[in-house]
Design an enzyme around this catalytic site. Structure first.
Site, PDB file in Angstrom:
ATOM      1  CG  PHE A   5     138.067  14.543  92.988  1.00 26.99           C
ATOM      2  CD1 PHE A   5     139.067  13.710  93.463  1.00 26.99           C
ATOM      3  CD2 PHE A   5     138.305  15.291  91.848  1.00 26.99           C
ATOM      4  CE1 PHE A   5     140.284  13.624  92.807  1.00 26.99           C
ATOM      5  CE2 PHE A   5     139.526  15.207  91.181  1.00 26.99           C
ATOM      6  CZ  PHE A   5     140.516  14.364  91.665  1.00 26.99           C
ATOM      7  CG  ASP A  25     142.331  11.404 100.032  1.00 29.95           C
ATOM      8  OD1 ASP A  25     141.652  11.250 101.055  1.00 29.95           O
ATOM      9  OD2 ASP A  25     141.956  11.001  98.909  1.00 29.95           O
TER      10      ASP A  25
HETATM   11  P1  XMP Z   1     147.338  10.474  99.401  1.00 29.20           P
HETATM   12  O1  XMP Z   1     148.433   9.486  99.351  1.00 29.20           O
HETATM   13  O2  XMP Z   1     147.342  11.352 100.626  1.00 29.20           O
HETATM   14  O3  XMP Z   1     147.624  11.346  98.125  1.00 29.20           O
HETATM   15  O4  XMP Z   1     145.993   9.843  99.184  1.00 29.20           O
HETATM   16  C1  XMP Z   1     147.208  12.629  97.976  1.00 29.20           C
HETATM   17  C2  XMP Z   1     147.197  12.861  96.504  1.00 29.20           C
HETATM   18  O5  XMP Z   1     145.939  12.416  95.984  1.00 29.20           O
HETATM   19  C3  XMP Z   1     145.438  13.342  95.070  1.00 29.20           C
HETATM   20  N1  XMP Z   1     144.137  13.834  95.556  1.00 29.20           N
HETATM   21  C4  XMP Z   1     143.370  14.740  94.949  1.00 29.20           C
HETATM   22  N2  XMP Z   1     143.558  15.403  93.788  1.00 29.20           N
HETATM   23  N3  XMP Z   1     141.488  16.505  94.088  1.00 29.20           N
HETATM   24  C5  XMP Z   1     142.605  16.286  93.369  1.00 29.20           C
HETATM   25  O6  XMP Z   1     142.770  16.904  92.315  1.00 29.20           O
HETATM   26  C6  XMP Z   1     141.225  15.880  95.253  1.00 29.20           C
HETATM   27  O7  XMP Z   1     140.190  16.111  95.867  1.00 29.20           O
HETATM   28  C7  XMP Z   1     142.232  14.940  95.709  1.00 29.20           C
HETATM   29  N4  XMP Z   1     142.328  14.159  96.800  1.00 29.20           N
HETATM   30  C8  XMP Z   1     143.500  13.488  96.684  1.00 29.20           C
HETATM   31  C9  XMP Z   1     146.465  14.433  94.968  1.00 29.20           C
HETATM   32  O8  XMP Z   1     147.275  14.180  93.841  1.00 29.20           O
HETATM   33  C10 XMP Z   1     147.291  14.333  96.203  1.00 29.20           C
HETATM   34  O9  XMP Z   1     148.617  14.746  96.025  1.00 29.20           O
END
Ligand code: XMP
Ligand code: MG
Length: 178
Positions: free
Chosen positions: A151, A102
């Protein structure tokens, strides 16, 4: 549990065929390299289990658990290692297996931290990529699906630790958050 889902984004069949594709690419790229495939717990656990079964060359597996510092839901970029690898990385080719990228802050930190242990190479495979969420430039070496800034849950991804066991990936109904 399924009543909480507004829309299915990827079916189990779509996921499996993408995972097979990624497994084939990795098998081609890492022949004779005996890569260390590192699962980032817990979100990537289902992806890891399916991915390695689609890799047709010798590999080793290890697991790591990390958590972001601070209480906020926003990634701070500073991560704490809750469970470290058991394998030394000196001269190893490492493949980090992530569920979703993300902001990119977590992976950027993780990649640098593994490179500092003198790995020969560190590449990233993620099943999902949300390029619109980036706060730091990081391009996964292997990426399954690009997703919009919503999400998503299922196939390892959770909301408040639930929904990881869904075999598909979907968007939660808004009322579940409130
Ligand atoms: P960064 O540091 O790239 O981290 O923001 C990514 C982590 O954020 C969580 N994440 C999500 N988890 N649905 C989820 O269940 C989502 O849409 C989502 N977007 C980000 C996830 O733990 C990932 O490893
Ligand atoms: Mg995660």
């Amino acid at each position: 549990m399924r009543d909480d889902i507004e829309e299915i984004m990827f079916t189990p069949e779509q996921i499996q065929s993408k995972v097979a594709e990624l497994g084939m690419q990795i098998s081609d790229d890492y022949r004779d390299k005996n890569p260390l495939v590192v699962c980032v717990l817990k979100g990537a656990s289902l992806f890891m289990a399916d991915l390695v079964r689609n890799i047709s060359i010798p590999i080793e597996m290890d697991f790591m658990a990390i958590s972001s510092y601070g209480a906020s839901t926003q990634s701070s970029g500073v991560v704490r290692i809750m469970k470290d690898l058991e394998t030394g990385l000196e001269n190893r080719h490492v493949i980090i297996v992530e569920d979703i990228v993300d902001t990119g802050l977590t992976l950027s930190y993780l990649r640098d931290s593994l490179l500092r242990r003198n790995a020969s190479s560190v590449r990233i495979v993620t099943l999902f990529d949300k390029p619109s969420g980036r706060k730091i430039e990081i391009i996964p070496d292997y990426s399954g699906f690009q997703v919009p800034n919503a999400f998503i849950v299922g196939y390892g991804l959770d909301y408040s630790e639930k929904y990881r066991n869904l075999p598909f990936v979907g968007i939660l109904k808004p009322e579940i958050y409130s």
